[in-house]
Design a protein around this motif. Structure first.
Motif, PDB file in Angstrom:
ATOM      1  N   ILE A  12     -58.799  31.562  25.584  1.00  0.00           N
ATOM      2  CA  ILE A  12     -59.134  31.045  26.923  1.00  0.00           C
ATOM      3  C   ILE A  12     -60.040  29.821  26.774  1.00  0.00           C
ATOM      4  O   ILE A  12     -59.871  28.813  27.475  1.00  0.00           O
ATOM      5  CB  ILE A  12     -59.808  32.132  27.789  1.00  0.00           C
ATOM      6  CG1 ILE A  12     -58.793  33.218  28.169  1.00  0.00           C
ATOM      7  CG2 ILE A  12     -60.419  31.520  29.054  1.00  0.00           C
ATOM      8  CD1 ILE A  12     -59.384  34.407  28.926  1.00  0.00           C
ATOM      9  N   TYR A  45     -59.506  26.126  28.321  1.00  0.00           N
ATOM     10  CA  TYR A  45     -60.508  25.532  29.213  1.00  0.00           C
ATOM     11  C   TYR A  45     -61.012  24.205  28.642  1.00  0.00           C
ATOM     12  O   TYR A  45     -61.196  23.227  29.370  1.00  0.00           O
ATOM     13  CB  TYR A  45     -61.656  26.523  29.415  1.00  0.00           C
ATOM     14  CG  TYR A  45     -62.819  25.943  30.195  1.00  0.00           C
ATOM     15  CD1 TYR A  45     -62.647  25.507  31.509  1.00  0.00           C
ATOM     16  CD2 TYR A  45     -64.084  25.822  29.615  1.00  0.00           C
ATOM     17  CE1 TYR A  45     -63.705  24.966  32.222  1.00  0.00           C
ATOM     18  CE2 TYR A  45     -65.146  25.288  30.319  1.00  0.00           C
ATOM     19  CZ  TYR A  45     -64.946  24.850  31.624  1.00  0.00           C
ATOM     20  OH  TYR A  45     -65.994  24.307  32.318  1.00  0.00           O
ATOM     21  N   GLU A  67     -56.447  46.679  27.021  1.00  0.00           N
ATOM     22  CA  GLU A  67     -57.166  45.865  28.018  1.00  0.00           C
ATOM     23  C   GLU A  67     -56.972  44.383  27.674  1.00  0.00           C
ATOM     24  O   GLU A  67     -56.730  43.541  28.544  1.00  0.00           O
ATOM     25  CB  GLU A  67     -58.670  46.185  28.015  1.00  0.00           C
ATOM     26  CG  GLU A  67     -59.026  47.591  28.461  1.00  0.00           C
ATOM     27  CD  GLU A  67     -60.527  47.874  28.463  1.00  0.00           C
ATOM     28  OE1 GLU A  67     -60.909  49.024  28.718  1.00  0.00           O
ATOM     29  OE2 GLU A  67     -61.334  46.945  28.216  1.00  0.00           O
ATOM     30  N   CYS A 107     -54.902  41.210  29.604  1.00  0.00           N
ATOM     31  CA  CYS A 107     -55.627  39.980  29.923  1.00  0.00           C
ATOM     32  C   CYS A 107     -54.914  38.763  29.325  1.00  0.00           C
ATOM     33  O   CYS A 107     -54.759  37.723  29.978  1.00  0.00           O
ATOM     34  CB  CYS A 107     -57.043  40.105  29.356  1.00  0.00           C
ATOM     35  SG  CYS A 107     -58.194  38.931  30.016  1.00  0.00           S
ATOM     36  N   LYS A 120     -51.947  37.995  31.444  1.00  0.00           N
ATOM     37  CA  LYS A 120     -52.332  37.385  32.721  1.00  0.00           C
ATOM     38  C   LYS A 120     -52.582  35.890  32.551  1.00  0.00           C
ATOM     39  O   LYS A 120     -52.167  35.082  33.375  1.00  0.00           O
ATOM     40  CB  LYS A 120     -53.584  38.063  33.267  1.00  0.00           C
ATOM     41  CG  LYS A 120     -54.094  37.392  34.533  1.00  0.00           C
ATOM     42  CD  LYS A 120     -55.476  37.841  34.932  1.00  0.00           C
ATOM     43  CE  LYS A 120     -56.014  36.890  35.991  1.00  0.00           C
ATOM     44  NZ  LYS A 120     -57.356  37.211  36.420  1.00  0.00           N
ATOM     45  N   TYR A 121     -53.284  35.532  31.473  1.00  0.00           N
ATOM     46  CA  TYR A 121     -53.620  34.118  31.258  1.00  0.00           C
ATOM     47  C   TYR A 121     -52.557  33.369  30.447  1.00  0.00           C
ATOM     48  O   TYR A 121     -52.783  32.239  30.044  1.00  0.00           O
ATOM     49  CB  TYR A 121     -55.010  34.002  30.616  1.00  0.00           C
ATOM     50  CG  TYR A 121     -56.124  34.239  31.631  1.00  0.00           C
ATOM     51  CD1 TYR A 121     -56.491  33.251  32.525  1.00  0.00           C
ATOM     52  CD2 TYR A 121     -56.757  35.471  31.719  1.00  0.00           C
ATOM     53  CE1 TYR A 121     -57.480  33.461  33.473  1.00  0.00           C
ATOM     54  CE2 TYR A 121     -57.758  35.699  32.673  1.00  0.00           C
ATOM     55  CZ  TYR A 121     -58.107  34.687  33.544  1.00  0.00           C
ATOM     56  OH  TYR A 121     -59.081  34.895  34.489  1.00  0.00           O
ATOM     57  N   ARG A 169     -63.322  28.380  35.920  1.00  0.00           N
ATOM     58  CA  ARG A 169     -64.445  28.943  35.158  1.00  0.00           C
ATOM     59  C   ARG A 169     -64.739  30.371  35.580  1.00  0.00           C
ATOM     60  O   ARG A 169     -65.758  30.934  35.226  1.00  0.00           O
ATOM     61  CB  ARG A 169     -65.682  28.051  35.332  1.00  0.00           C
ATOM     62  CG  ARG A 169     -65.487  26.736  34.583  1.00  0.00           C
ATOM     63  CD  ARG A 169     -66.280  25.612  35.171  1.00  0.00           C
ATOM     64  NE  ARG A 169     -67.694  25.743  34.882  1.00  0.00           N
ATOM     65  CZ  ARG A 169     -68.599  24.828  35.229  1.00  0.00           C
ATOM     66  NH1 ARG A 169     -68.233  23.726  35.860  1.00  0.00           N
ATOM     67  NH2 ARG A 169     -69.866  25.003  34.930  1.00  0.00           N
ATOM     68  N   TYR A 170     -63.846  30.942  36.349  1.00  0.00           N
ATOM     69  CA  TYR A 170     -63.958  32.339  36.756  1.00  0.00           C
ATOM     70  C   TYR A 170     -62.887  33.120  35.988  1.00  0.00           C
ATOM     71  O   TYR A 170     -61.694  32.945  36.202  1.00  0.00           O
ATOM     72  CB  TYR A 170     -63.752  32.432  38.275  1.00  0.00           C
ATOM     73  CG  TYR A 170     -63.247  33.751  38.803  1.00  0.00           C
ATOM     74  CD1 TYR A 170     -63.916  34.940  38.504  1.00  0.00           C
ATOM     75  CD2 TYR A 170     -62.116  33.812  39.612  1.00  0.00           C
ATOM     76  CE1 TYR A 170     -63.456  36.146  38.996  1.00  0.00           C
ATOM     77  CE2 TYR A 170     -61.658  35.014  40.115  1.00  0.00           C
ATOM     78  CZ  TYR A 170     -62.321  36.179  39.798  1.00  0.00           C
ATOM     79  OH  TYR A 170     -61.859  37.372  40.285  1.00  0.00           O
ATOM     80  N   ILE A 171     -63.327  33.937  35.037  1.00  0.00           N
ATOM     81  CA  ILE A 171     -62.402  34.704  34.207  1.00  0.00           C
ATOM     82  C   ILE A 171     -62.372  36.138  34.728  1.00  0.00           C
ATOM     83  O   ILE A 171     -63.344  36.877  34.593  1.00  0.00           O
ATOM     84  CB  ILE A 171     -62.851  34.712  32.715  1.00  0.00           C
ATOM     85  CG1 ILE A 171     -63.209  33.296  32.219  1.00  0.00           C
ATOM     86  CG2 ILE A 171     -61.786  35.358  31.840  1.00  0.00           C
ATOM     87  CD1 ILE A 171     -62.094  32.304  32.250  1.00  0.00           C
ATOM     88  N   GLU A 172     -61.271  36.519  35.316  1.00  0.00           N
ATOM     89  CA  GLU A 172     -61.126  37.870  35.871  1.00  0.00           C
ATOM     90  C   GLU A 172     -60.320  38.719  34.897  1.00  0.00           C
ATOM     91  O   GLU A 172     -59.140  38.445  34.666  1.00  0.00           O
ATOM     92  CB  GLU A 172     -60.415  37.808  37.226  1.00  0.00           C
ATOM     93  CG  GLU A 172     -60.208  39.159  37.883  1.00  0.00           C
ATOM     94  CD  GLU A 172     -61.515  39.932  38.054  1.00  0.00           C
ATOM     95  OE1 GLU A 172     -61.688  40.941  37.347  1.00  0.00           O
ATOM     96  OE2 GLU A 172     -62.351  39.513  38.885  1.00  0.00           O
ATOM     97  N   VAL A 173     -60.947  39.735  34.335  1.00  0.00           N
ATOM     98  CA  VAL A 173     -60.254  40.552  33.333  1.00  0.00           C
ATOM     99  C   VAL A 173     -59.782  41.904  33.884  1.00  0.00           C
ATOM    100  O   VAL A 173     -59.191  42.696  33.148  1.00  0.00           O
ATOM    101  CB  VAL A 173     -61.144  40.792  32.087  1.00  0.00           C
ATOM    102  CG1 VAL A 173     -61.599  39.479  31.486  1.00  0.00           C
ATOM    103  CG2 VAL A 173     -62.334  41.681  32.398  1.00  0.00           C
ATOM    104  N   ALA A 227     -62.126  46.503  33.255  1.00  0.00           N
ATOM    105  CA  ALA A 227     -62.061  46.622  31.795  1.00  0.00           C
ATOM    106  C   ALA A 227     -63.333  46.003  31.206  1.00  0.00           C
ATOM    107  O   ALA A 227     -63.319  44.897  30.686  1.00  0.00           O
ATOM    108  CB  ALA A 227     -60.815  45.904  31.274  1.00  0.00           C
TER     109      ALA A 227
END
Lengths: 276, 315
Positions: A133, A137, A160, A164, A167-168, B48-52, B55
């Motif tokens: 990530i 960024y 988990e 994630c 998702k990204y 800059r908002y990382i939503e996991v 978890a």
């Protein structure tokens, strides 16, 4: 260089790393040789062919990252880093001793070239997600590689992280699962209901491949395929625990065991002791 | 009239202001955006908002990965889900490699949990984090101090745990009151009959107790110990030497938090009697916030009685 010659060169390096592992564990009188040898060929491919790294500048911002999530296999990573020039091979003598750079499990603050502290199983993939990530960024082109054991993916945090990464759409994240079929206590199959592995990753939306983890051509091709994927990619590598030494192969007592003098001598003979 | 609705809004405001000029700052959320009142940050800085998702272990380990790449992630959610659910990730992958991750734990204390009960009352968080090497531990008293504290912790390079509240905190400080990380702040200096050390959202109760005691002729020195680790040993020792007896007041188990921090300094530098006002090592029940504190021995009267008691033990 022709493909055959390149493979022969990688084979030679992998043998050297294997021998280094056996010697390190023998001299330290402690460590995990079996799980280190099963990943020796993948580690060799990464550190001597694939990774965009600079041993003179271990913290180079644009470098590819590698996380050894199954941190107990660290002797083979230490060997790769030493042979790549991050630190002298003389440091092997300090493995697991006080005031030395080679800790019992990888420590990013003490060992040049270690990108992340590891060893407590299950955590490496999440950390790799963070690194991947960060690359997106920061608009950096580096790849993050994570080496997982087939036993450690029983930890819930792995999944988990899998969610994630999906998702990204982390197409800069490549995970290996070292599928040697064994964990500390017994075979992965007996200890858990994990198998088969690949469908789990498929269900989580990852790009999936299954390879022979001791076949350099397959490792190289799988990495190339992973780089073309739209999202996170996993390479489940079928391996042999203790690969390279007949007395160690598929014998789980070598999960954590110290080779004696005779066994070290055999390793030197089989793996090419002349290159000491 | 207060500037914020509570400590969570103060956190978000501080983060927003800093993020305008520092693009390394990120928010990592384990489905805690609304709980943190941090939606304005996500709206202003979506990348800059990382939503996991739900978890927490992943949230903390992802933050470790971000921090190792030069970023400064703030992981913000319920205090217990950081310090208990993700304790190992915090300890091994943030504190051990000394990565620059900031943890904001809300609903600290039994005051925070209110009618939620034990699952959402976090009275062990400070003790858990204090026992981990290399992490700064901060428990500001109100929203103004949280605002200042969040800005202060961002200036240091390393892991920090900051305890925030639930929206029911009493305002003790003026809006512009400065916050000095690592320093004990003497709030009232009526005299040296006893020292009163307080931390977190019960500081208002300690202030009230000090006033009552003063009206009865008992003059205490009241200090706000907002930074529990590293503890300001020099100031604490000076107060102990002056007063010769101490009472600690916290919304936390009496094991592991402020009481232990003060007792540690006392034992090493200035042995004096110490009385501890806090949760007495039991699981509390749910109920209205103020009533819960009173019921479990953290009333103003309990603080007054503790001071009277400790003075009798003075040599």
């Amino acid at each position: 260089m022709a493909e055959e010659a390149k493979t022969a060169e990688l084979r030679k390096i992998a043998d050297q790393l294997r021998l280094d592992v056996v010697k390190m564990v023998h001299d330290a009188k402690d460590g995990h040789p079996g799980p280190a040898l099963s990943i020796a060929d993948i580690i060799t491919t990464l550190y001597f062919k694939e990774l965009n790294i600079d041993p003179r500048n271990p913290r180079w911002e644009d470098r590819d990252r590698f996380i050894l999530s199954k941190g107990h296999a660290c002797p083979v990573l230490y060997a790769a880093l030493a042979r790549r020039g991050y630190f002298p091979v003389e440091e092997y003598a300090g493995l697991r001793k006080l005031d030395c750079i080679l800790q019992g499990h990888p420590c990013m603050k003490k060992t040049p070239g270690i990108d992340m502290t590891s060893g407590s199983l299950g955590n490496g993939l999440s950390i790799g997600v963070g690194m991947a990530i960060a690359a997106k960024y920061r608009k950096k082109a580096y790849y993050t590689y994570v080496m997982l054991g087939d036993g450690e993916i029983q930890e819930g945090i792995v999944w988990e992280a899998a969610m994630c990464a999906k998702k990204y759409q982390l197409n800069n994240l490549i995970a290996f699962v070292d599928h040697n079929g064994w964990q500390s206590g017994d075979s992965v199959d007996k200890v858990s209901g994990l198998l088969p592995i690949l469908p789990k990753w498929e269900a989580f939306g990852w790009h999936c491949q299954s390879i022979d983890g001791h076949d350099f051509a397959q490792i190289v091709t799988a990495i190339a395929n992973a780089k073309k994927a739209n999202g996170p990619s996993v390479i489940v590598a079928k391996t042999i625990k203790g690969k390279g030494l007949a007395y160690m192969e598929n014998d789980n007592s070598w999960h954590k065991r110290v080779p004696d003098g005779d066994q070290l001598a055999i390793a030197q003979q089989v793996l090419g002791g002349a290159r000491q | 009239m207060s500037k914020y609705k509570g400590t969570r809004e103060a956190f978000t405001q501080a983060l927003l202001e800093m993020a305008e000029s520092d693009d390394r700052l990120l928010l990592v959320s384990p489905d805690s955006l609304k709980a943190m009142r941090a939606t304005p940050f996500a709206d202003r800085f979506p990348e800059r908002y990382i939503e996991v998702g739900i978890a927490e272990q992943n949230a903390v380990a992802v933050a470790a990965g971000l921090a190792s790449s030069g970023l400064v992630p703030f992981v913000a959610t319920y205090a217990g889900f950081i310090t208990m659910r993700a304790c190992e990730q915090l300890r091994t992958f943030v504190a051990y490699p000394q990565l620059n991750v900031k943890f904001i734990g809300i609903n600290g204390g039994i005051f925070g949990g209110e009618r939620e009960g034990v699952t959402h009352q976090f009275f062990e968080d400070l003790g858990i984090v204090r026992s981990i090497p290399g992490i700064t531990v901060v428990a500001p008293a109100d929203e103004h101090q949280v605002f200042q504290a969040v800005k202060a912790i961002a200036t240091i390079d390393g892991p920090v745990y900051l305890r925030a509240g639930s929206g029911r905190e009493h305002v003790v400080y003026k809006e512009d009151a400065p916050f000095e990380l690592g320093k004990v702040r003497v709030l009232k200096e009526y005299g040296s009959d006893a020292a009163l050390f307080a931390s977190g959202f019960v500081l208002n109760r300690a202030v009230e107790a000090a006033e009552i005691l003063s009206s009865r002729g008992i003059k205490v020195t009241l200090a706000d110990v907002h930074t529990l680790k590293p503890i300001d040993s020099e100031t604490v020792t000076g107060i102990l030497e002056k007063c010769g007896a101490a009472v600690t007041v916290e919304d936390h188990n009496i094991i592991g938090g402020l009481a232990d921090a003060i007792a540690m300094v006392s034992t090493e530098n200035c042995p004096v009697p110490v009385e501890r006002v806090g949760l007495r090592d039991i699981f509390p029940g749910s109920g209205p916030a103020e009533e819960v504190l009173d019921y479990y021995g953290m009333s103003v009267n309990d603080i007054v009685n503790a001071v009277v008691k400790v003075m009798k033990k003075k040599k």
